[in-house]
Design a protein around this motif. Structure first.
Motif, PDB file in Angstrom:
ATOM      1  N   LEU A  30     146.540  65.230  32.367  1.00  9.45           N
ATOM      2  CA  LEU A  30     147.486  65.093  31.262  1.00  9.45           C
ATOM      3  C   LEU A  30     147.337  66.306  30.350  1.00  9.45           C
ATOM      4  O   LEU A  30     146.234  66.589  29.857  1.00  9.45           O
ATOM      5  N   ALA A  31     148.422  67.037  30.156  1.00  9.08           N
ATOM      6  CA  ALA A  31     148.387  68.235  29.310  1.00  9.08           C
ATOM      7  C   ALA A  31     148.286  67.833  27.844  1.00  9.08           C
ATOM      8  O   ALA A  31     148.901  66.859  27.412  1.00  9.08           O
ATOM      9  N   ALA A  32     147.483  68.584  27.090  1.00  7.24           N
ATOM     10  CA  ALA A  32     147.306  68.284  25.671  1.00  7.24           C
ATOM     11  C   ALA A  32     146.939  69.539  24.902  1.00  7.24           C
ATOM     12  O   ALA A  32     146.465  70.520  25.479  1.00  7.24           O
ATOM     13  N   LEU A  33     147.174  69.490  23.607  1.00  6.76           N
ATOM     14  CA  LEU A  33     146.793  70.568  22.700  1.00  6.76           C
ATOM     15  C   LEU A  33     145.623  70.079  21.867  1.00  6.76           C
ATOM     16  O   LEU A  33     145.590  68.912  21.480  1.00  6.76           O
ATOM     17  N   LYS A  34     144.689  70.956  21.593  1.00 12.92           N
ATOM     18  CA  LYS A  34     143.591  70.573  20.716  1.00 12.92           C
ATOM     19  C   LYS A  34     143.919  71.103  19.323  1.00 12.92           C
ATOM     20  O   LYS A  34     144.081  72.305  19.118  1.00 12.92           O
ATOM     21  N   VAL A  35     144.045  70.184  18.384  1.00 15.56           N
ATOM     22  CA  VAL A  35     144.342  70.536  17.002  1.00 15.56           C
ATOM     23  C   VAL A  35     143.122  70.145  16.182  1.00 15.56           C
ATOM     24  O   VAL A  35     142.872  68.961  15.965  1.00 15.56           O
ATOM     25  N   GLY A  36     142.364  71.139  15.799  1.00 15.01           N
ATOM     26  CA  GLY A  36     141.097  70.841  15.132  1.00 15.01           C
ATOM     27  C   GLY A  36     140.159  70.174  16.122  1.00 15.01           C
ATOM     28  O   GLY A  36     139.886  70.708  17.177  1.00 15.01           O
ATOM     29  N   ARG A  37     139.714  68.956  15.789  1.00 14.50           N
ATOM     30  CA  ARG A  37     138.818  68.223  16.680  1.00 14.50           C
ATOM     31  C   ARG A  37     139.548  67.188  17.520  1.00 14.50           C
ATOM     32  O   ARG A  37     138.933  66.501  18.326  1.00 14.50           O
ATOM     33  N   GLU A  38     140.850  67.051  17.301  1.00 17.27           N
ATOM     34  CA  GLU A  38     141.596  66.000  17.977  1.00 17.27           C
ATOM     35  C   GLU A  38     142.624  66.566  18.958  1.00 17.27           C
ATOM     36  O   GLU A  38     143.059  67.698  18.822  1.00 17.27           O
ATOM     37  N   TYR A  39     142.990  65.746  19.928  1.00 24.68           N
ATOM     38  CA  TYR A  39     144.007  66.130  20.900  1.00 24.68           C
ATOM     39  C   TYR A  39     145.366  65.591  20.482  1.00 24.68           C
ATOM     40  O   TYR A  39     145.459  64.501  19.911  1.00 24.68           O
ATOM     41  N   ARG A  40     146.398  66.364  20.809  1.00 21.79           N
ATOM     42  CA  ARG A  40     147.776  65.909  20.642  1.00 21.79           C
ATOM     43  C   ARG A  40     148.470  66.144  21.980  1.00 21.79           C
ATOM     44  O   ARG A  40     148.340  67.209  22.585  1.00 21.79           O
ATOM     45  N   ILE A  41     149.213  65.147  22.416  1.00 19.24           N
ATOM     46  CA  ILE A  41     149.878  65.197  23.712  1.00 19.24           C
ATOM     47  C   ILE A  41     151.386  65.322  23.482  1.00 19.24           C
ATOM     48  O   ILE A  41     151.981  64.466  22.829  1.00 19.24           O
ATOM     49  N   PRO A  42     151.998  66.393  23.997  1.00 22.46           N
ATOM     50  CA  PRO A  42     153.452  66.513  23.868  1.00 22.46           C
ATOM     51  C   PRO A  42     154.139  65.367  24.620  1.00 22.46           C
ATOM     52  O   PRO A  42     153.703  64.976  25.713  1.00 22.46           O
ATOM     53  N   LEU A  43     155.185  64.827  24.038  1.00 22.97           N
ATOM     54  CA  LEU A  43     155.924  63.736  24.668  1.00 22.97           C
ATOM     55  C   LEU A  43     156.407  64.140  26.057  1.00 22.97           C
ATOM     56  O   LEU A  43     156.340  63.348  26.997  1.00 22.97           O
TER      57      LEU A  43
END
Length: 55
Positions: A30-43
């Motif tokens: 699953l592709a995700a971005l790391k923003v700070g310490r947390e992951y965000r997953i594009p819809l």
């Protein structure tokens, strides 16, 4: 701009745990971005994952 989902939101949508979502991110499933310490997953990445799983 594409909507970004939190690990918690993705876990709820997939009816799984947050730990499992993080494993999928770390395994490259699953592709995700790391923003700070947390992951965000594009819809779009979540939709692609679901589509690929159905094939």
């Amino acid at each position: 701009m594409n909507r970004l989902l939190s690990v918690k939101e993705v876990a709820a949508l997939l009816q799984t745990s947050r730990v499992q979502v993080r494993r999928m991110i770390q395994n490259g499933e699953l592709a995700a971005l790391k923003v700070g310490r947390e992951y965000r997953i594009p819809l779009a990445a979540l939709e692609a994952f679901v589509q690929q799983s159905l094939e």
